[in-house]
Design a protein around this motif. Structure first.
Motif, PDB file in Angstrom:
ATOM      1  N   ASN A  72       0.857  -1.181   0.000  1.00 53.27           N
ATOM      2  CA  ASN A  72       0.000   0.000   0.000  1.00 53.27           C
ATOM      3  C   ASN A  72       0.896   1.235   0.000  1.00 53.27           C
ATOM      4  OD1 ASN A  72      -2.308   1.508   0.019  1.00 53.27           O
ATOM      5  ND2 ASN A  72      -2.769   1.191   2.179  1.00 53.27           N
ATOM      6  N   ARG A  73       0.757   2.082  -0.995  1.00 45.65           N
ATOM      7  CA  ARG A  73       1.678   3.193  -1.192  1.00 45.65           C
ATOM      8  C   ARG A  73       1.665   4.177  -0.023  1.00 45.65           C
ATOM      9  NH1 ARG A  73       1.837   7.611  -6.178  1.00 45.65           N
ATOM     10  NH2 ARG A  73       4.018   8.190  -5.898  1.00 45.65           N
ATOM     11  N   GLY A  74       2.880   4.569   0.406  1.00 41.17           N
ATOM     12  CA  GLY A  74       3.033   5.593   1.432  1.00 41.17           C
ATOM     13  C   GLY A  74       2.761   5.132   2.852  1.00 41.17           C
ATOM     14  N   THR A  75       2.568   3.813   3.062  1.00 42.93           N
ATOM     15  CA  THR A  75       2.298   3.286   4.406  1.00 42.93           C
ATOM     16  C   THR A  75       3.422   2.347   4.840  1.00 42.93           C
ATOM     17  OG1 THR A  75       1.101   1.314   3.643  1.00 42.93           O
ATOM     18  CG2 THR A  75      -0.175   3.358   3.850  1.00 42.93           C
ATOM     19  N   LEU A  76       3.282   1.804   6.058  1.00 41.98           N
ATOM     20  CA  LEU A  76       4.271   0.848   6.546  1.00 41.98           C
ATOM     21  C   LEU A  76       4.349  -0.384   5.655  1.00 41.98           C
ATOM     22  CD1 LEU A  76       3.669   0.972  10.427  1.00 41.98           C
ATOM     23  CD2 LEU A  76       5.564   1.978   9.147  1.00 41.98           C
TER      24      LEU A  76
END
Length: 472
Positions: A72-76
């Motif tokens: 998931n882009r931009g997450t952990l």
């Protein structure tokens, strides 16, 4: 002759975090609980944004592989399961080609798994560094050294969490594996969203709902020409339509049908006279492993190509690997090797560029068959491994002596692995051409994983003797 490199990695493997094996039999309800906790942790990490990144309006370079790699882009969960699957792919190829030597003992298997985990952590660090250096979260000079280092640490910690969650389930505390669970969750979420999404999009002909089923009722309610509205709901372009949904259901049913293909080899007990049974060899002998490894291979080629094209645009060798175009927040291959490894988007694309379709089909079938065939040698499921397992259980094949079991199993297992991988690749291509939601590879993975969980449930139910005993 292979290198005995695994022995040199033993000191490093011994300090890696590890989930210990359960000391007692884990009840089914406990396994369900641990599986639910694992899934909850994964979903929470999918929503926690990385601290210190700058919001980016640029196209997502890994849009194609996010669903399959459970990222998931931009997450952990930016990296998802990519490091684990990539390390498994590379270690498998090294062992399958005999570059490294893997013995049949329990110690050698444990060393191989430890080396795979160590390699997965190294890949996590490398990918995190590349993501930061190439400016995926903002220019490194603007972020500063401290923030860049913090982002890398966050991605490394989340990578370790994914490794441990996968190991937790595989050690017997939960059901299946973490990789399968995360992939199936991501793909099912995508399918449900594409079918029932209430988000609205201005298509130029008016506002439409993204979800195919909601769009059907909306188009029938707002269009004066109901036949035209129904046609739009079935065939609309650039948004999920009912034909995509029907193709997804069709592929689901086809894969379930093929899951029943198997050969039962008769076996008997060497200890108790008259006790007979059978050993099943399924058509999908290696299950969804070939398509997972093939997806990892393609995603890493895409990753390398986009990194090189962003830094050395116009270089002839970089263009041979792949050239890329942008459409909204998505990047897609327009030429080079990456273009020919990507599925044709529509039937019209197949007609206008048949060479693309032929190369893609040949690559899918060949790579899935090869990876399936080599996987059995390093996963403990080759003819020699199965013969040893039967001997340990004091079982023999009827009509064959103990020494001839390997020869007889070799008639079936390698063929089932290669042909099963070929069928997996063919079904994935079919799903792509039909326009199944979430890509052919994605829907194929989802179906095989859901079927695996169904088999686990049936097996557990048969062992305890009923549904009520299973949960209470």
């Amino acid at each position: 002759m292979g290198f005995k490199i695994l022995e040199y990695l033993q000191p490093f493997c011994s300090v890696l975090p590890e989930v210990s094996k359960p000391e007692r039999k884990i009840q089914f309800r406990e396994k369900v609980l641990w599986t639910a906790i694992t899934l909850f942790i994964f979903l929470v990490c999918c929503q926690i944004p990385l601290f210190g990144i700058m919001s980016s309006e640029s196209a997502d370079p890994f849009y194609w592989m996010r669903v399959i790699m459970a990222s998931n882009r931009g997450t952990l969960m930016e990296l998802g399961i990519s490091p684990i699957v990539t390390s498994g792919l590379i270690m498998q190829l090294l062992a399958g080609t005999k570059i490294i030597e893997v013995g049949d003992s329990v110690k050698d298997r444990a060393l191989f798994n430890g080396a795979q985990k160590l390699f997965g952590m190294l890949i996590t660090v490398c990918q995190a560094v590349v993501y930061v250096v190439t400016g995926m979260y903002g220019e490194p000079a603007d972020l500063g050294m401290g923030i860049c280092l913090l982002i890398i640490i966050q991605l490394l910690c989340s990578g370790v969490i994914v490794l441990l969650l996968d190991e937790l389930l595989q050690k017997g505390y939960g059901l299946g594996s973490g990789i399968s669970l995360f992939i199936a969750t991501n793909i099912c979420e995508t399918i449900v969203w594409k079918a029932f999404s209430p988000a609205t999009i201005n298509t130029g002909k008016g506002t439409e709902f993204e979800g195919a089923i909601i769009a059907l009722f909306h188009l029938l309610a707002t269009r004066t020409d109901k036949v035209r509205g129904l046609r739009e709901a079935f065939y609309r372009q650039n948004l999920p339509n009912l034909m995509n949904l029907m193709a997804t259901i069709a592929v689901f049913l086809i894969v379930i049908y093929f899951q029943g293909f198997r050969v039962d080899l008769p076996i008997k007990s060497a200890r108790y006279r008259g006790q007979y049974s059978s050993y099943p060899i399924k058509l999908f002998y290696t299950s969804n492993i070939p398509i997972i490894l093939q997806s990892a291979l393609v995603s890493n080629i895409y990753f390398l190509s986009q990194i090189l094209s962003s830094k050395f645009a116009g270089n002839i060798f970089v263009n041979l690997i792949g050239t890329w175009g942008e459409s909204g927040y998505q990047r897609y291959p327009t030429g080079g090797l990456c273009y020919y490894l990507s599925p044709p988007e529509t039937i019209s694309h197949i007609i206008t560029d048949p060479i693309h379709a032929i190369i893609y089909i040949a690559f899918m079938l060949g790579s899935c068959a090869f990876l399936s065939k080599t996987w059995i040698d390093v996963s403990g499921s080759s003819a020699k491994d199965v013969a040893r397992q039967l001997r340990d259980q004091q079982m023999l094949m009827r009509g064959h002596r103990e020494k001839s079991m390997v020869h007889e199993l070799n008639r079936y297992i390698p063929t089932a692995a290669a042909f099963g991988g070929l069928c997996i690749g063919a079904l994935s291509v079919l799903a792509d051409f039909l326009g199944a939601i979430g890509s052919g590879t994605g829907i194929l993975l989802a179906v095989t994983i859901i079927y695996q969980y169904f088999e686990i449930f049936v097996k557990e139910q048969s062992e305890v003797g009923g549904m009520s005993t299973l949960f209470f």
